[in-house]
Design a protein around this motif. Structure first.
Motif, mmCIF file in Angstrom:
data_model
loop_
_atom_site.group_PDB
_atom_site.id
_atom_site.type_symbol
_atom_site.label_atom_id
_atom_site.label_comp_id
_atom_site.label_asym_id
_atom_site.label_seq_id
_atom_site.Cartn_x
_atom_site.Cartn_y
_atom_site.Cartn_z
ATOM 1 N N ALA A 25 51.120 36.650 47.623
ATOM 2 C CA ALA A 25 50.660 38.019 47.360
ATOM 3 C C ALA A 25 49.873 38.472 48.578
ATOM 4 O O ALA A 25 48.697 38.158 48.737
ATOM 5 N N LYS B 144 48.463 41.015 49.662
ATOM 6 C CA LYS B 144 47.245 41.821 49.623
ATOM 7 C C LYS B 144 45.997 40.963 49.784
ATOM 8 O O LYS B 144 44.955 41.451 50.205
ATOM 9 N N ASP C 126 54.908 39.276 48.442
ATOM 10 C CA ASP C 126 54.669 40.388 47.525
ATOM 11 C C ASP C 126 53.883 41.427 48.318
ATOM 12 O O ASP C 126 52.853 41.113 48.896
ATOM 13 N N HIS D 290 55.546 45.808 44.890
ATOM 14 C CA HIS D 290 54.765 46.122 43.691
ATOM 15 C C HIS D 290 54.022 47.437 43.857
ATOM 16 O O HIS D 290 54.094 48.062 44.900
ATOM 17 N N ARG E 218 57.396 45.928 35.634
ATOM 18 C CA ARG E 218 56.051 45.421 35.376
ATOM 19 C C ARG E 218 55.718 45.683 33.911
ATOM 20 O O ARG E 218 55.625 46.826 33.461
ATOM 21 N N HIS F 259 58.475 41.328 34.844
ATOM 22 C CA HIS F 259 57.316 40.790 35.548
ATOM 23 C C HIS F 259 56.047 41.059 34.758
ATOM 24 O O HIS F 259 55.917 42.077 34.084
ATOM 25 N N HIS G 75 51.548 40.259 35.284
ATOM 26 C CA HIS G 75 50.444 39.665 36.058
ATOM 27 C C HIS G 75 49.217 39.834 35.181
ATOM 28 O O HIS G 75 48.780 40.955 34.934
ATOM 29 N N SER H 80 43.149 37.714 37.334
ATOM 30 C CA SER H 80 42.832 37.010 38.569
ATOM 31 C C SER H 80 41.724 36.005 38.318
ATOM 32 O O SER H 80 40.931 36.172 37.394
ATOM 33 N N GLY I 163 50.438 36.224 39.622
ATOM 34 C CA GLY I 163 49.507 35.269 40.236
ATOM 35 C C GLY I 163 48.236 35.194 39.414
ATOM 36 O O GLY I 163 48.270 35.382 38.209
ATOM 37 N N GLY I 164 47.134 34.935 40.094
ATOM 38 C CA GLY I 164 45.851 34.936 39.388
ATOM 39 C C GLY I 164 45.206 33.577 39.219
ATOM 40 O O GLY I 164 44.248 33.433 38.452
ATOM 41 N N GLU J 141 53.382 34.415 41.919
ATOM 42 C CA GLU J 141 52.825 35.189 43.033
ATOM 43 C C GLU J 141 51.374 34.850 43.349
ATOM 44 O O GLU J 141 50.496 35.704 43.207
ATOM 45 N N PRO J 142 51.092 33.640 43.786
ATOM 46 C CA PRO J 142 49.701 33.325 44.132
ATOM 47 C C PRO J 142 49.250 34.053 45.396
ATOM 48 O O PRO J 142 50.027 34.172 46.351
ATOM 49 N N GLY J 143 48.061 34.581 45.381
ATOM 50 C CA GLY J 143 47.498 35.212 46.573
ATOM 51 C C GLY J 143 46.239 34.458 46.967
ATOM 52 O O GLY J 143 46.220 33.645 47.890
ATOM 53 N N ARG J 144 45.200 34.713 46.190
ATOM 54 C CA ARG J 144 43.896 34.104 46.428
ATOM 55 C C ARG J 144 43.965 32.581 46.628
ATOM 56 O O ARG J 144 43.376 32.039 47.550
ATOM 57 N N TYR K 101 40.890 38.474 50.134
ATOM 58 C CA TYR K 101 40.237 39.732 49.771
ATOM 59 C C TYR K 101 38.943 39.977 50.542
ATOM 60 O O TYR K 101 38.016 40.595 50.020
HETATM 61 C C1 LIG Z 1 46.904 40.713 42.889
HETATM 62 C C2 LIG Z 1 48.237 40.321 42.425
HETATM 63 C C3 LIG Z 1 48.693 39.020 42.646
HETATM 64 C C4 LIG Z 1 47.855 37.951 43.272
HETATM 65 O O1 LIG Z 1 46.708 37.656 42.528
HETATM 66 P P1 LIG Z 1 45.764 36.441 42.981
HETATM 67 O O2 LIG Z 1 44.640 36.522 42.015
HETATM 68 O O3 LIG Z 1 45.328 36.732 44.370
HETATM 69 O O4 LIG Z 1 46.563 35.196 42.888
HETATM 70 C C5 LIG Z 1 49.988 38.731 42.257
HETATM 71 N N1 LIG Z 1 50.787 39.657 41.679
HETATM 72 C C6 LIG Z 1 50.361 40.922 41.451
HETATM 73 C C7 LIG Z 1 51.278 41.890 40.849
HETATM 74 C C8 LIG Z 1 49.076 41.291 41.810
HETATM 75 O O5 LIG Z 1 48.666 42.537 41.560
#
Ligand SMILES: *Cc1c(COP(=O)(O)O)cnc(C)c1O
Length: 437
Positions: A65, A67, A86, A109, A156, A206, A208, A211, A248-249, A291-294, A391
Protein backbone atom coordinates in the motif's frame (compact mmCIF):
# COMPACT_ATOMS: atom_id res chain seq x y z
CA UNK A 1 15.71 -3.76 23.69
CA UNK A 2 14.43 -1.54 20.86
CA UNK A 3 10.93 -1.65 19.39
CA UNK A 4 12.42 -2.39 15.98
CA UNK A 5 14.75 -5.21 15.00
CA UNK A 6 16.43 -2.80 12.57
CA UNK A 7 18.33 -1.19 15.45
CA UNK A 8 21.32 -2.02 17.58
CA UNK A 9 24.13 -0.40 19.51
CA UNK A 10 27.53 -0.41 17.80
CA UNK A 11 31.04 -0.56 19.23
CA UNK A 12 31.13 3.24 19.51
CA UNK A 13 28.14 3.01 21.82
CA UNK A 14 25.98 4.70 19.17
CA UNK A 15 22.66 3.69 17.66
CA UNK A 16 23.12 1.72 14.44
CA UNK A 17 20.71 0.97 11.61
CA UNK A 18 21.51 -1.03 8.47
CA UNK A 19 25.15 -1.15 9.58
CA UNK A 20 25.35 2.67 9.69
CA UNK A 21 26.16 4.78 12.74
CA UNK A 22 23.25 7.17 13.31
CA UNK A 23 25.50 9.89 14.72
CA UNK A 24 27.62 9.74 11.56
CA UNK A 25 24.50 9.79 9.37
CA UNK A 26 23.27 12.91 11.16
CA UNK A 27 26.66 14.53 10.65
CA UNK A 28 26.87 13.65 6.98
CA UNK A 29 23.29 14.29 5.86
CA UNK A 30 22.08 16.77 8.50
CA UNK A 31 18.89 16.62 10.54
CA UNK A 32 15.99 16.07 10.47
CA UNK A 33 16.70 12.94 8.50
CA UNK A 34 14.54 9.96 7.57
CA UNK A 35 16.53 6.73 7.55
CA UNK A 36 15.11 3.48 6.15
CA UNK A 37 16.63 0.02 6.58
CA UNK A 38 16.46 -1.66 3.18
CA UNK A 39 17.14 -5.13 4.61
CA UNK A 40 14.13 -5.01 6.92
CA UNK A 41 11.84 -3.67 4.18
CA UNK A 42 12.86 -6.56 1.93
CA UNK A 43 12.52 -9.06 4.75
CA UNK A 44 8.97 -7.87 5.46
CA UNK A 45 8.04 -8.11 1.77
CA UNK A 46 9.36 -11.67 1.69
CA UNK A 47 7.47 -12.70 4.81
CA UNK A 48 4.19 -11.81 3.11
CA UNK A 49 5.17 -13.18 -0.29
CA UNK A 50 6.39 -16.49 1.16
CA UNK A 51 3.25 -16.83 3.26
CA UNK A 52 1.13 -16.44 0.11
CA UNK A 53 3.26 -19.09 -1.61
CA UNK A 54 3.28 -21.49 1.33
CA UNK A 55 -0.27 -21.24 2.64
CA UNK A 56 -2.21 -20.49 -0.53
CA UNK A 57 -0.10 -22.05 -3.29
CA UNK A 58 0.93 -18.63 -4.50
CA UNK A 59 -2.60 -18.13 -5.83
CA UNK A 60 -2.58 -14.51 -4.78
CA UNK A 61 -0.74 -11.24 -4.80
CA UNK A 62 0.60 -9.10 -1.98
CA UNK A 63 0.37 -5.40 -2.72
CA UNK A 64 2.42 -2.77 -0.98
CA UNK A 65 0.00 0.00 0.00
CA UNK A 66 2.17 2.78 -1.34
CA UNK A 67 0.43 5.54 0.57
CA UNK A 68 2.43 4.40 3.62
CA UNK A 69 5.67 5.47 1.94
CA UNK A 70 5.67 6.34 -1.72
CA UNK A 71 8.91 7.04 -3.55
CA UNK A 72 10.37 5.66 -6.77
CA UNK A 73 12.98 3.62 -4.87
CA UNK A 74 10.40 1.81 -2.75
CA UNK A 75 8.41 1.01 -5.90
CA UNK A 76 11.56 -0.62 -7.28
CA UNK A 77 12.07 -2.64 -4.10
CA UNK A 78 8.44 -3.82 -4.09
CA UNK A 79 8.81 -4.81 -7.75
CA UNK A 80 12.02 -6.75 -7.10
CA UNK A 81 10.39 -8.57 -4.18
CA UNK A 82 7.49 -9.69 -6.38
CA UNK A 83 4.86 -7.46 -4.80
CA UNK A 84 2.15 -5.47 -6.50
CA UNK A 85 1.27 -1.89 -5.68
CA UNK A 86 -1.82 -0.20 -4.28
CA UNK A 87 -2.15 3.44 -5.35
CA UNK A 88 -4.85 5.91 -4.38
CA UNK A 89 -4.03 8.92 -6.51
CA UNK A 90 -2.61 10.06 -9.81
CA UNK A 91 0.53 11.14 -7.95
CA UNK A 92 1.15 7.69 -6.52
CA UNK A 93 0.45 6.14 -9.92
CA UNK A 94 2.81 8.61 -11.57
CA UNK A 95 5.55 7.66 -9.09
CA UNK A 96 5.05 3.98 -9.98
CA UNK A 97 5.10 4.72 -13.71
CA UNK A 98 8.30 6.75 -13.39
CA UNK A 99 9.86 3.94 -11.37
CA UNK A 100 9.08 1.54 -14.21
CA UNK A 101 6.75 -0.50 -12.02
CA UNK A 102 4.83 -3.16 -13.99
CA UNK A 103 1.32 -1.77 -14.45
CA UNK A 104 -0.22 -5.23 -14.53
CA UNK A 105 0.46 -5.36 -10.78
CA UNK A 106 -1.12 -1.98 -9.92
CA UNK A 107 -4.46 -1.56 -8.12
CA UNK A 108 -6.14 1.84 -8.06
CA UNK A 109 -8.08 2.65 -4.86
CA UNK A 110 -9.76 5.76 -3.55
CA UNK A 111 -13.27 7.00 -2.86
CA UNK A 112 -13.31 9.81 -5.40
CA UNK A 113 -11.07 9.17 -8.36
CA UNK A 114 -11.00 12.12 -10.73
CA UNK A 115 -11.58 11.90 -14.46
CA UNK A 116 -7.87 12.53 -15.00
CA UNK A 117 -6.97 9.72 -12.64
CA UNK A 118 -9.36 7.29 -14.32
CA UNK A 119 -7.97 8.22 -17.73
CA UNK A 120 -4.43 7.78 -16.48
CA UNK A 121 -5.19 4.36 -15.02
CA UNK A 122 -6.92 3.12 -18.16
CA UNK A 123 -4.28 4.54 -20.51
CA UNK A 124 -1.55 2.83 -18.53
CA UNK A 125 -3.40 -0.51 -18.48
CA UNK A 126 -3.33 -0.96 -14.72
CA UNK A 127 -4.46 -4.32 -13.44
CA UNK A 128 -7.48 -3.24 -11.43
CA UNK A 129 -9.69 -0.33 -10.48
CA UNK A 130 -11.20 -0.87 -7.06
CA UNK A 131 -14.50 0.89 -7.65
CA UNK A 132 -15.92 2.78 -4.71
CA UNK A 133 -19.33 3.99 -5.84
CA UNK A 134 -21.92 4.19 -8.59
CA UNK A 135 -20.83 7.52 -10.10
CA UNK A 136 -17.32 6.21 -10.43
CA UNK A 137 -18.53 2.97 -11.98
CA UNK A 138 -20.43 4.90 -14.64
CA UNK A 139 -17.47 7.17 -15.26
CA UNK A 140 -15.06 4.28 -15.69
CA UNK A 141 -17.47 2.50 -18.00
CA UNK A 142 -17.99 5.65 -20.10
CA UNK A 143 -14.30 6.46 -20.41
CA UNK A 144 -13.47 2.84 -21.21
CA UNK A 145 -16.17 2.90 -23.90
CA UNK A 146 -14.68 6.04 -25.48
CA UNK A 147 -11.33 4.29 -25.60
CA UNK A 148 -12.82 1.04 -26.88
CA UNK A 149 -11.55 -0.89 -23.86
CA UNK A 150 -12.95 -3.23 -21.24
CA UNK A 151 -11.64 -2.42 -17.76
CA UNK A 152 -11.24 -5.02 -15.02
CA UNK A 153 -12.75 -3.88 -11.74
CA UNK A 154 -13.43 -4.95 -8.22
CA UNK A 155 -15.62 -3.28 -5.63
CA UNK A 156 -14.80 -1.76 -2.30
CA UNK A 157 -17.27 -3.37 0.08
CA UNK A 158 -18.09 -2.30 3.63
CA UNK A 159 -18.29 -5.67 5.32
CA UNK A 160 -19.71 -4.14 8.49
CA UNK A 161 -16.73 -5.01 10.65
CA UNK A 162 -15.25 -2.36 12.89
CA UNK A 163 -11.83 -3.59 13.88
CA UNK A 164 -10.78 -0.37 15.57
CA UNK A 165 -12.25 -1.30 18.90
CA UNK A 166 -10.60 -4.10 20.79
CA UNK A 167 -13.74 -6.21 20.90
CA UNK A 168 -14.46 -5.67 17.24
CA UNK A 169 -18.09 -5.57 16.34
CA UNK A 170 -19.89 -6.48 13.18
CA UNK A 171 -22.04 -3.39 12.88
CA UNK A 172 -21.66 0.33 12.69
CA UNK A 173 -19.14 0.45 9.89
CA UNK A 174 -21.75 1.58 7.41
CA UNK A 175 -20.91 5.16 8.42
CA UNK A 176 -17.80 5.46 6.26
CA UNK A 177 -16.97 7.43 3.15
CA UNK A 178 -15.40 4.33 1.61
CA UNK A 179 -17.22 1.75 -0.44
CA UNK A 180 -20.68 0.25 -0.68
CA UNK A 181 -22.43 -1.48 2.20
CA UNK A 182 -23.44 -5.11 2.40
CA UNK A 183 -26.14 -4.79 5.00
CA UNK A 184 -28.48 -2.51 3.05
CA UNK A 185 -28.11 -4.35 -0.25
CA UNK A 186 -26.08 -1.52 -1.85
CA UNK A 187 -23.14 -3.83 -2.61
CA UNK A 188 -25.35 -6.45 -4.22
CA UNK A 189 -27.09 -3.85 -6.37
CA UNK A 190 -23.91 -2.26 -7.67
CA UNK A 191 -22.44 -5.62 -8.73
CA UNK A 192 -25.69 -6.49 -10.45
CA UNK A 193 -25.70 -3.17 -12.25
CA UNK A 194 -22.02 -3.47 -13.23
CA UNK A 195 -22.73 -6.84 -14.82
CA UNK A 196 -25.05 -5.03 -17.23
CA UNK A 197 -22.33 -2.62 -18.38
CA UNK A 198 -20.30 -3.36 -21.49
CA UNK A 199 -16.97 -1.75 -20.76
CA UNK A 200 -16.23 -3.03 -17.28
CA UNK A 201 -15.68 -6.58 -16.17
CA UNK A 202 -16.33 -7.52 -12.54
CA UNK A 203 -13.37 -9.52 -11.30
CA UNK A 204 -13.29 -9.08 -7.57
CA UNK A 205 -14.49 -7.77 -4.27
CA UNK A 206 -12.40 -5.88 -1.76
CA UNK A 207 -12.57 -4.78 1.86
CA UNK A 208 -10.19 -3.00 4.20
CA UNK A 209 -11.32 -3.17 7.80
CA UNK A 210 -8.96 -0.79 9.55
CA UNK A 211 -5.38 -0.13 10.52
CA UNK A 212 -2.92 -1.10 13.24
CA UNK A 213 -4.96 -4.22 14.04
CA UNK A 214 -3.37 -6.81 16.34
CA UNK A 215 -5.87 -9.68 16.00
CA UNK A 216 -6.41 -12.43 13.46
CA UNK A 217 -10.11 -12.71 14.24
CA UNK A 218 -11.33 -9.55 12.44
CA UNK A 219 -9.57 -10.69 9.24
CA UNK A 220 -11.05 -14.18 9.55
CA UNK A 221 -14.47 -12.66 10.05
CA UNK A 222 -13.98 -10.34 7.06
CA UNK A 223 -12.98 -13.32 4.90
CA UNK A 224 -16.10 -15.15 6.01
CA UNK A 225 -18.43 -12.24 5.34
CA UNK A 226 -16.88 -11.67 1.92
CA UNK A 227 -17.03 -15.34 0.91
CA UNK A 228 -20.69 -15.37 1.86
CA UNK A 229 -21.20 -12.37 -0.38
CA UNK A 230 -19.33 -14.09 -3.22
CA UNK A 231 -21.55 -17.12 -2.73
CA UNK A 232 -24.69 -14.96 -2.82
CA UNK A 233 -23.56 -13.32 -6.08
CA UNK A 234 -23.05 -16.72 -7.61
CA UNK A 235 -26.33 -18.19 -6.42
CA UNK A 236 -28.58 -15.23 -7.06
CA UNK A 237 -26.97 -13.52 -10.05
CA UNK A 238 -24.84 -16.26 -11.55
CA UNK A 239 -21.80 -13.96 -11.22
CA UNK A 240 -18.54 -15.72 -10.41
CA UNK A 241 -16.01 -13.65 -8.51
CA UNK A 242 -12.37 -14.50 -9.23
CA UNK A 243 -10.61 -12.33 -6.73
CA UNK A 244 -10.95 -11.60 -3.02
CA UNK A 245 -8.95 -8.65 -1.71
CA UNK A 246 -8.83 -8.39 2.07
CA UNK A 247 -6.92 -5.12 2.35
CA UNK A 248 -4.22 -4.26 4.87
CA UNK A 249 -4.11 -2.96 8.40
CA UNK A 250 -1.69 -5.32 10.15
CA UNK A 251 -0.40 -3.84 13.38
CA UNK A 252 3.22 -2.96 14.16
CA UNK A 253 5.21 -2.27 17.31
CA UNK A 254 5.49 1.48 17.90
CA UNK A 255 6.01 1.13 21.65
CA UNK A 256 6.87 -1.77 23.91
CA UNK A 257 3.26 -2.32 24.96
CA UNK A 258 2.34 -3.17 21.36
CA UNK A 259 2.43 -6.87 20.66
CA UNK A 260 2.03 -7.52 16.93
CA UNK A 261 1.37 -10.93 15.41
CA UNK A 262 3.97 -12.28 13.01
CA UNK A 263 2.88 -11.07 9.60
CA UNK A 264 2.70 -14.47 7.89
CA UNK A 265 0.00 -15.57 10.36
CA UNK A 266 -2.51 -13.27 8.72
CA UNK A 267 -2.20 -14.96 5.35
CA UNK A 268 -2.05 -18.39 6.99
CA UNK A 269 -5.27 -17.95 8.93
CA UNK A 270 -7.16 -16.18 6.15
CA UNK A 271 -6.14 -18.93 3.70
CA UNK A 272 -7.55 -21.57 6.02
CA UNK A 273 -10.85 -19.76 6.41
CA UNK A 274 -11.18 -19.14 2.67
CA UNK A 275 -10.36 -22.74 1.72
CA UNK A 276 -12.78 -24.29 4.15
CA UNK A 277 -15.64 -21.89 3.38
CA UNK A 278 -15.23 -22.23 -0.38
CA UNK A 279 -15.36 -25.98 -0.09
CA UNK A 280 -18.41 -25.73 2.09
CA UNK A 281 -20.25 -23.30 -0.20
CA UNK A 282 -19.05 -25.06 -3.37
CA UNK A 283 -17.45 -22.02 -4.90
CA UNK A 284 -14.08 -21.92 -6.60
CA UNK A 285 -11.08 -20.70 -4.63
CA UNK A 286 -10.57 -17.01 -5.32
CA UNK A 287 -7.24 -15.39 -6.09
CA UNK A 288 -6.37 -13.61 -2.82
CA UNK A 289 -4.96 -10.11 -2.56
CA UNK A 290 -3.62 -8.55 0.64
CA UNK A 291 -2.44 -4.95 0.97
CA UNK A 292 0.01 -4.34 3.81
CA UNK A 293 1.40 -0.82 3.99
CA UNK A 294 2.49 0.14 7.46
CA UNK A 295 3.78 -3.32 8.41
CA UNK A 296 6.23 -3.35 5.49
CA UNK A 297 7.91 -0.02 6.15
CA UNK A 298 7.09 1.39 9.60
CA UNK A 299 9.63 -0.52 11.70
CA UNK A 300 12.30 -0.09 9.05
CA UNK A 301 12.35 3.68 9.47
CA UNK A 302 13.65 6.11 12.05
CA UNK A 303 13.85 9.89 12.07
CA UNK A 304 16.96 11.61 13.38
CA UNK A 305 16.67 15.07 14.91
CA UNK A 306 19.03 17.44 16.69
CA UNK A 307 17.85 18.55 20.08
CA UNK A 308 17.67 22.30 20.62
CA UNK A 309 15.88 24.04 23.46
CA UNK A 310 15.14 22.21 26.70
CA UNK A 311 12.45 24.04 28.65
CA UNK A 312 11.79 22.78 32.16
CA UNK A 313 8.59 24.36 33.47
CA UNK A 314 8.87 23.38 37.11
CA UNK A 315 5.99 21.21 38.37
CA UNK A 316 4.31 21.45 34.97
CA UNK A 317 6.19 19.84 32.11
CA UNK A 318 9.61 19.59 30.55
CA UNK A 319 9.66 20.30 26.82
CA UNK A 320 12.55 19.10 24.70
CA UNK A 321 12.41 20.65 21.24
CA UNK A 322 13.78 19.14 18.05
CA UNK A 323 14.56 20.63 14.64
CA UNK A 324 11.57 18.97 12.97
CA UNK A 325 8.06 18.16 14.14
CA UNK A 326 4.55 17.84 12.72
CA UNK A 327 5.85 18.77 9.26
CA UNK A 328 7.82 15.52 9.04
CA UNK A 329 5.62 13.49 11.41
CA UNK A 330 2.04 14.73 11.83
CA UNK A 331 0.81 11.51 13.42
CA UNK A 332 0.78 12.66 17.03
CA UNK A 333 -0.96 15.88 16.04
CA UNK A 334 -3.49 13.96 13.92
CA UNK A 335 -4.32 11.05 16.17
CA UNK A 336 -2.08 11.04 19.24
CA UNK A 337 -0.08 8.13 17.89
CA UNK A 338 2.49 6.85 20.37
CA UNK A 339 6.20 6.63 19.53
CA UNK A 340 9.37 5.55 21.27
CA UNK A 341 12.67 7.42 21.00
CA UNK A 342 16.32 6.97 21.95
CA UNK A 343 19.30 9.28 22.09
CA UNK A 344 21.41 8.11 19.15
CA UNK A 345 24.69 9.20 20.72
CA UNK A 346 23.87 7.50 24.08
CA UNK A 347 21.27 4.83 23.31
CA UNK A 348 21.87 2.85 26.48
CA UNK A 349 21.78 5.80 28.90
CA UNK A 350 19.48 5.26 31.86
CA UNK A 351 15.98 6.61 31.39
CA UNK A 352 15.22 8.81 34.38
CA UNK A 353 13.36 11.89 33.22
CA UNK A 354 9.80 12.40 31.94
CA UNK A 355 9.77 14.81 29.03
CA UNK A 356 7.62 15.87 26.11
CA UNK A 357 9.29 15.99 22.71
CA UNK A 358 8.08 19.03 20.80
CA UNK A 359 8.54 20.17 17.22
CA UNK A 360 9.49 23.61 15.95
CA UNK A 361 6.20 24.60 14.31
CA UNK A 362 3.97 27.42 15.46
CA UNK A 363 1.29 25.14 16.86
CA UNK A 364 0.95 24.11 20.50
CA UNK A 365 -0.20 20.73 19.24
CA UNK A 366 3.07 20.22 17.39
CA UNK A 367 4.36 17.42 19.60
CA UNK A 368 6.07 14.18 18.63
CA UNK A 369 5.88 12.29 21.92
CA UNK A 370 4.05 13.33 25.05
CA UNK A 371 5.37 12.28 28.46
CA UNK A 372 8.09 9.81 27.59
CA UNK A 373 10.73 8.69 30.06
CA UNK A 374 14.11 9.54 28.58
CA UNK A 375 17.68 9.91 29.76
CA UNK A 376 18.86 13.42 30.59
CA UNK A 377 18.92 15.26 27.24
CA UNK A 378 20.81 18.33 26.19
CA UNK A 379 21.07 20.63 23.23
CA UNK A 380 23.11 19.01 20.47
CA UNK A 381 22.11 15.42 21.25
CA UNK A 382 20.82 13.40 18.30
CA UNK A 383 17.36 12.04 18.94
CA UNK A 384 16.07 9.03 17.03
CA UNK A 385 12.30 8.65 16.93
CA UNK A 386 11.62 5.01 16.10
CA UNK A 387 9.26 3.21 13.73
CA UNK A 388 8.64 6.29 11.59
CA UNK A 389 8.89 4.49 8.24
CA UNK A 390 5.15 4.59 7.50
CA UNK A 391 2.88 7.62 7.14
CA UNK A 392 5.63 10.07 8.09
CA UNK A 393 7.38 11.09 4.88
CA UNK A 394 4.17 10.37 2.96
CA UNK A 395 2.18 12.71 5.23
CA UNK A 396 4.84 15.40 5.51
CA UNK A 397 4.11 19.02 4.68
CA UNK A 398 5.78 22.38 4.21
CA UNK A 399 3.86 24.07 7.02
CA UNK A 400 5.78 27.12 8.25
CA UNK A 401 7.64 26.77 4.94
CA UNK A 402 9.86 24.13 6.44
CA UNK A 403 11.66 22.09 3.74
CA UNK A 404 11.07 18.33 3.89
CA UNK A 405 13.96 16.20 5.17
CA UNK A 406 15.73 13.78 2.84
CA UNK A 407 15.21 10.02 2.97
CA UNK A 408 18.21 7.75 2.98
CA UNK A 409 18.22 4.02 2.49
CA UNK A 410 20.79 2.09 4.51
CA UNK A 411 22.06 -1.44 3.99
CA UNK A 412 25.25 -3.26 5.03
CA UNK A 413 26.90 -0.09 6.22
CA UNK A 414 26.16 1.89 3.05
CA UNK A 415 23.76 4.81 2.77
CA UNK A 416 22.03 5.99 -0.39
CA UNK A 417 19.87 9.08 -0.77
CA UNK A 418 16.47 8.18 -2.24
CA UNK A 419 14.80 11.55 -1.66
CA UNK A 420 16.95 14.65 -1.45
CA UNK A 421 16.49 17.39 1.09
CA UNK A 422 14.19 20.16 -0.03
CA UNK A 423 15.75 23.59 -0.32
CA UNK A 424 14.32 27.06 0.18
CA UNK A 425 14.32 27.30 -3.60
CA UNK A 426 11.98 24.27 -3.66
CA UNK A 427 9.77 26.04 -1.16
CA UNK A 428 9.12 28.98 -3.50
CA UNK A 429 9.24 26.97 -6.73
CA UNK A 430 5.54 27.38 -7.51
CA UNK A 431 5.18 30.90 -6.17
CA UNK A 432 4.50 33.50 -8.79
CA UNK A 433 5.15 37.18 -8.28
CA UNK A 434 2.78 38.93 -10.71
CA UNK A 435 4.64 41.63 -12.65
CA UNK A 436 1.98 44.22 -11.90
CA UNK A 437 1.79 43.56 -8.16
C1 LIG B 1 -4.49 2.27 4.01
C2 LIG B 1 -4.89 1.10 3.22
C3 LIG B 1 -4.09 -0.04 3.21
C4 LIG B 1 -2.86 -0.18 4.05
O1 LIG B 1 -3.12 -0.10 5.42
P1 LIG B 1 -1.93 -0.37 6.46
O2 LIG B 1 -2.58 -0.10 7.77
O3 LIG B 1 -0.86 0.61 6.16
O4 LIG B 1 -1.48 -1.77 6.28
C5 LIG B 1 -4.48 -1.08 2.39
N1 LIG B 1 -5.60 -1.01 1.62
C6 LIG B 1 -6.39 0.09 1.62
C7 LIG B 1 -7.56 0.12 0.74
C8 LIG B 1 -6.07 1.17 2.42
O5 LIG B 1 -6.87 2.24 2.41
Amino acid sequence: MFVSEALKINSQGHLEIGGCDCVELAKEYGTPLYVMDEGLIRKNCRTYKNAMDNYYNGNGLVLFASKAFCTMAICRIAQQEGLGLDVVSGGELYTAIKAGFPMDRVYFHGNNKTLDEINMGIDNNIRRFVVDNREELDRINDIAAQKGKVVNISFRIKPGIDAHTHDFIQTGQIDSKFGVALENGEAFEIVKYAASLKNVKVIGVHCHIGSQIFDLAPFELAAKVMIEFISKLKNELGIEIDELNLGGGFGIKYINEHDPIEYDHYIESVSKVVKSLCEDRKIKLPFIVMEPGRSIVASAGITLYTIGAVKDIKNVRKYVSVDGGMTDNPRYALYQSPYDAVIANRPDAVRCDTVTIAGKCCESGDLLIKDITMPEMKSGDILAVLATGAYNYSMSSNYNRIPRPPVILVKDGTARVIVKRETYEDIIRNDIMPEDL
